[in-house]
Design a protein around this motif. Structure first.
Motif, mmCIF file in Angstrom:
data_model
loop_
_atom_site.group_PDB
_atom_site.id
_atom_site.type_symbol
_atom_site.label_atom_id
_atom_site.label_comp_id
_atom_site.label_asym_id
_atom_site.label_seq_id
_atom_site.Cartn_x
_atom_site.Cartn_y
_atom_site.Cartn_z
ATOM 1 N N MET A 27 0.831 -1.158 0.027
ATOM 2 C CA MET A 27 -0.142 -0.125 0.022
ATOM 3 C C MET A 27 0.853 1.111 -0.023
ATOM 4 N N ALA A 28 0.335 2.314 -0.621
ATOM 5 C CA ALA A 28 1.308 3.614 -0.806
ATOM 6 C C ALA A 28 1.494 4.260 0.257
ATOM 7 N N GLY A 29 0.466 4.336 1.319
ATOM 8 C CA GLY A 29 0.564 5.439 2.225
ATOM 9 C C GLY A 29 1.332 4.870 3.567
ATOM 10 N N LYS A 30 1.788 3.710 3.347
ATOM 11 C CA LYS A 30 2.682 3.212 4.757
ATOM 12 C C LYS A 30 3.898 4.087 4.947
ATOM 13 N N THR A 31 4.116 4.278 6.230
ATOM 14 C CA THR A 31 5.373 5.012 6.598
ATOM 15 C C THR A 31 6.568 4.083 6.521
ATOM 16 N N SER A 32 8.054 4.564 6.619
ATOM 17 C CA SER A 32 8.914 3.744 6.467
ATOM 18 C C SER A 32 8.931 2.698 7.628
ATOM 19 N N TYR A 33 8.628 3.024 8.729
ATOM 20 C CA TYR A 33 8.594 2.295 9.863
ATOM 21 C C TYR A 33 7.363 1.092 9.800
ATOM 22 N N GLU A 34 6.498 1.532 9.337
ATOM 23 C CA GLU A 34 5.181 0.411 8.973
ATOM 24 C C GLU A 34 5.665 -0.641 8.093
ATOM 25 N N ARG A 35 6.361 -0.057 6.857
ATOM 26 C CA ARG A 35 7.103 -1.128 6.030
ATOM 27 C C ARG A 35 7.989 -2.211 6.948
ATOM 28 N N VAL A 36 8.779 -1.370 8.005
ATOM 29 C CA VAL A 36 9.840 -2.155 8.625
ATOM 30 C C VAL A 36 9.143 -3.562 9.484
ATOM 31 N N LYS A 37 7.673 -2.785 9.917
ATOM 32 C CA LYS A 37 7.192 -3.996 10.700
ATOM 33 C C LYS A 37 6.580 -5.082 9.815
ATOM 34 N N ALA A 38 6.011 -4.480 8.601
ATOM 35 C CA ALA A 38 5.331 -5.549 7.778
ATOM 36 C C ALA A 38 6.338 -6.502 7.335
ATOM 37 N N ALA A 39 7.787 -5.932 7.037
ATOM 38 C CA ALA A 39 8.774 -6.883 6.431
ATOM 39 C C ALA A 39 8.932 -7.827 7.422
ATOM 40 N N ARG A 40 8.946 -7.455 8.769
ATOM 41 C CA ARG A 40 9.535 -8.459 9.848
ATOM 42 C C ARG A 40 8.138 -9.412 10.168
ATOM 43 N N SER A 41 7.020 -9.035 9.955
ATOM 44 C CA SER A 41 5.933 -9.876 10.358
ATOM 45 C C SER A 41 6.067 -11.338 10.030
ATOM 46 N N ALA A 42 5.671 -12.016 11.155
ATOM 47 C CA ALA A 42 5.576 -13.307 10.999
ATOM 48 C C ALA A 42 4.375 -14.067 10.180
ATOM 49 N N ASP A 43 3.720 -13.209 9.604
ATOM 50 C CA ASP A 43 2.558 -13.895 8.869
ATOM 51 C C ASP A 43 2.957 -13.653 7.328
ATOM 52 N N ARG A 44 4.081 -13.150 6.897
ATOM 53 C CA ARG A 44 4.571 -13.015 5.671
ATOM 54 C C ARG A 44 5.029 -14.422 5.062
ATOM 55 N N PRO A 45 4.930 -14.556 3.864
ATOM 56 C CA PRO A 45 5.570 -15.733 3.129
ATOM 57 C C PRO A 45 6.922 -15.667 3.393
ATOM 58 N N THR A 46 7.627 -16.908 3.700
ATOM 59 C CA THR A 46 8.860 -16.982 3.728
ATOM 60 C C THR A 46 9.700 -17.623 2.528
ATOM 61 N N GLY A 47 11.010 -17.735 2.637
ATOM 62 C CA GLY A 47 11.842 -18.085 1.547
ATOM 63 C C GLY A 47 11.440 -19.459 0.899
ATOM 64 N N PHE A 48 11.123 -20.364 1.769
ATOM 65 C CA PHE A 48 10.612 -21.816 1.351
ATOM 66 C C PHE A 48 9.295 -21.708 0.840
ATOM 67 N N ASP A 49 8.525 -20.914 1.035
ATOM 68 C CA ASP A 49 7.206 -20.688 0.277
ATOM 69 C C ASP A 49 7.263 -20.319 -1.109
ATOM 70 N N TYR A 50 8.481 -19.306 -1.354
ATOM 71 C CA TYR A 50 8.657 -19.263 -2.667
ATOM 72 C C TYR A 50 9.203 -20.123 -3.410
ATOM 73 N N VAL A 51 9.951 -20.989 -3.013
ATOM 74 C CA VAL A 51 10.532 -22.095 -3.639
ATOM 75 C C VAL A 51 9.653 -23.340 -3.901
ATOM 76 N N ASN A 52 8.652 -23.427 -3.015
ATOM 77 C CA ASN A 52 7.655 -24.405 -3.299
ATOM 78 C C ASN A 52 6.694 -23.980 -4.212
ATOM 79 N N TYR A 53 6.302 -22.787 -4.140
ATOM 80 C CA TYR A 53 5.224 -22.246 -5.318
ATOM 81 C C TYR A 53 5.615 -21.775 -6.582
ATOM 82 N N ILE A 54 6.961 -21.506 -6.599
ATOM 83 C CA ILE A 54 7.499 -20.798 -7.899
ATOM 84 C C ILE A 54 8.226 -21.984 -8.625
#
Ligand SMILES: [Zn+2]
Lengths: 261, 285
Positions: A1-28
């Motif tokens: 989303m466009a309106g996020k602050t830098s720190y909100e993105r830091v928190k999003a990047a760190r979120s445990a709900d995000r797909p992890t490396g293995f998910d990309y390997v498995n689905y791509i």
């Protein structure tokens, strides 16, 4: 989303709900065969690597894996690699070079692990060796920053012909907390530090550090992975037109030009 | 040629112990306290020993002092002296900090680059400066070192690099991180051309510099007692919640773990470096 602050993105990047490396390997990719160990000391579960097919073509895939469950996250050291992880990645990249396979890396780490064993076994030397090897690797390299891009520990898998960042991925020379405690002796001012550091994907795009920002509207859905698979396939096809010498020379220029006033 | 270090008599410290080394001092002379033996060392004595104490402790040197100490008189021809970067991020306080550092040190940036002779051996030389923002690497530092490697590759010359750095320069954010990749690529080309690169690690060499060109030498030397590591000791202590082992991240610790070729006392550095340069004469493909 466009309106996020830098720190909100830091928190999003760190979120445990995000797909992890293995998910990309498995689905791509298809036909993924995981290959373990650095042949020197051990096998680092924070970095997953192996051979797979992308749209039918054999490629080497390397991904930093944070894990999903608490137990898995601990086993993978929360995605903070040790030297043996970087050395495993190096071994697989050199193997890819031998067999003329492209290398695709998925990067997601708070940073290379800061520990006694990591220092004893040469964390800095392992990263340094990867930077040199990747800068001259005679096969295409694509790196996608999917979450956190923590300093040298991320760069050690991102000296690539194309570096892409997800919309909420961040890439930084130091954590906002670390920056705030150095600058203002106050880690609580991380939010302010995050915006000073210009660590978002759009900042990186502006500085020529990434070529493309991948939208996250459909993050984790089949459509998201299909789209990314298509983009990766296209990028490799565009690099196929280059000779090995042209490829390595272009990679040199790519990094040579960053930050040029 | 001098004898290799391992054949030499033990140093003064081992021969006589700390107290037995006499320090003659004039009451009016300026002194500096040695953090190792705690004595007040007269500056004239310190300087005659290239900034080392009689106990063996190596004080830091600024880049200009080290160039003068290492190279043959009048042989250093500086390159890219005036090269500066930009405040790419618009980082708070950075331009002011650069300005005060420049006037305090008289230097433009945290590294000096040029060509020189060491005991008659020609080389390209870079020397980082601990007093310039702790030798941190931003665009200009990375660019100067990259240009030096490119110059050396073009002219078929060896490179000698003296590192001292707290790491990448935070105030230039990602651009400073990218200097690790840029310098690595330049030294790779130099190496692929069959040319020799020698590193001398000095106190402290850490972070992004340690994790790039500091660890890439064909030969890696270190000064006694220098702190050399990727992560800062305090960060590691907080992460592992353990006391760090004795001598952790010191030059001697890296020697023991196989990451440096030799720890070389400052008094032997000119000899050792020029010998190694001589042994690589006629390099290049
Ligand atoms: Zn002393």
């Amino acid at each position: 989303m466009a309106g996020k602050t830098s720190y909100e993105r830091v928190k999003a990047a760190r979120s445990a709900d995000r797909p992890t490396g293995f998910d990309y390997v498995n689905y791509i990719f298809s036909d993924f065969v995981e290959l373990h160990g650095d042949r020197r000391f051990g096998d680092d579960a924070a970095i997953v690597g192996g051979i797979a097919r992308l749209s039918g073509r054999p490629v080497t895939v390397i991904a930093i894996e944070k894990g999903h469950t608490t137990r898995d996250r601990m086993a993978r050291n929360f995605g903070m690699p040790h030297p043996e992880g970087y050395r495993k990645a190096l071994r697989l990249m050199q193997q890819a070079e031998k067999f003329h396979r492209p290398v695709i890396c998925f990067v997601d780490t708070a940073g290379a692990y800061c520990g006694i064993g990591a220092e004893e076994r040469g964390q800095g030397q392992a990263i340094a060796e990867n930077l040199v090897a990747m800068s001259g690797l005679k096969t295409p390299i694509l790196s996608v920053l999917i979450g956190e891009g923590g300093s040298g520990g991320a760069l050690a898998l991102a000296v690539a012909d194309r570096v892409w960042m997800l919309e909420n991925a961040v890439y930084s020379v130091i954590s906002p907390e670390g920056c705030a405690s150095i600058l203002w002796k106050d880690a609580a001012r991380a939010e302010e530090a995050a915006s000073c550091l210009k660590l978002t994907a759009h900042d990186a795009l502006e500085m020529g550090i990434t070529e493309e920002v991948i939208p996250e509207d459909q993050l984790g859905t089949p459509a998201f992975y299909d789209d990314l698979a298509y983009k990766l396939t296209q990028a490799l096809a565009s690099l196929d037109d280059l000779t090995v010498e042209q490829l390595v020379a272009a990679r040199y220029v790519r990094f040579r030009n960053i930050g040029q006033p | 040629m001098q004898l290799p270090q391992f054949l030499k008599p033990k140093n003064e410290l081992e021969a006589g112990g700390r107290q037995s080394v006499p320090v003659h001092r004039d009451e009016n002379e300026m002194t500096k306290q040695c953090p190792n033996c705690r004595r007040q060392v007269p500056l004239s004595l310190l300087w005659s020993r290239h900034n080392t104490c009689t106990c063996g402790y190596h004080f830091r040197m600024n880049a200009r002092q080290r160039v003068n100490f290492l190279t043959d008189e009048g042989s250093f021809q500086e390159l890219d002296h005036d090269l500066v970067g930009e405040d790419v991020l618009g980082f708070p306080g950075y331009p002011a900090k650069l300005e005060t550092t420049r006037s305090a040190t008289g230097e433009v940036e945290a590294v000096l680059c040029g060509t020189a002779r060491i005991n008659g051996e020609p080389c390209c030389l870079f020397v980082m400066d601990p007093y310039f923002m702790m030798g941190s690497m931003g665009w200009a530092v990375g660019e100067k070192i990259t240009r030096l490697f490119e110059y050396a590759t073009e002219h078929g010359m060896s490179v000698v690099g003296c590192t001292v750095s707290g790491g990448a320069r935070m105030q230039e954010g990602l651009v400073s991180l990218m200097q690790m990749a840029k310098t690595s690529a330049a030294l790779r080309r130099h190496s692929d051309a069959g040319l020799f690169y020698l590193v001398l690690l000095t106190d402290p060499t850490t972070g992004g510099v340690m994790a790039s060109f500091a660890m890439d030498g064909d030969v890696i030397l270190a000064e006694p007692g220098a702190t050399i590591g990727f992560a800062g000791a305090r960060v590691i202590e907080q992460t592992v919640r353990k006391k760090l082992p004795q001598g952790f991240q010191k030059a001697e610790f890296l020697l023991e773990h196989g990451f440096v070729d030799a720890v070389v006392d400052r008094s032997e550095q000119r000899e050792t470096i020029s010998l190694l340069l001589n042994l690589h004469r006629g390099g290049g493909v």
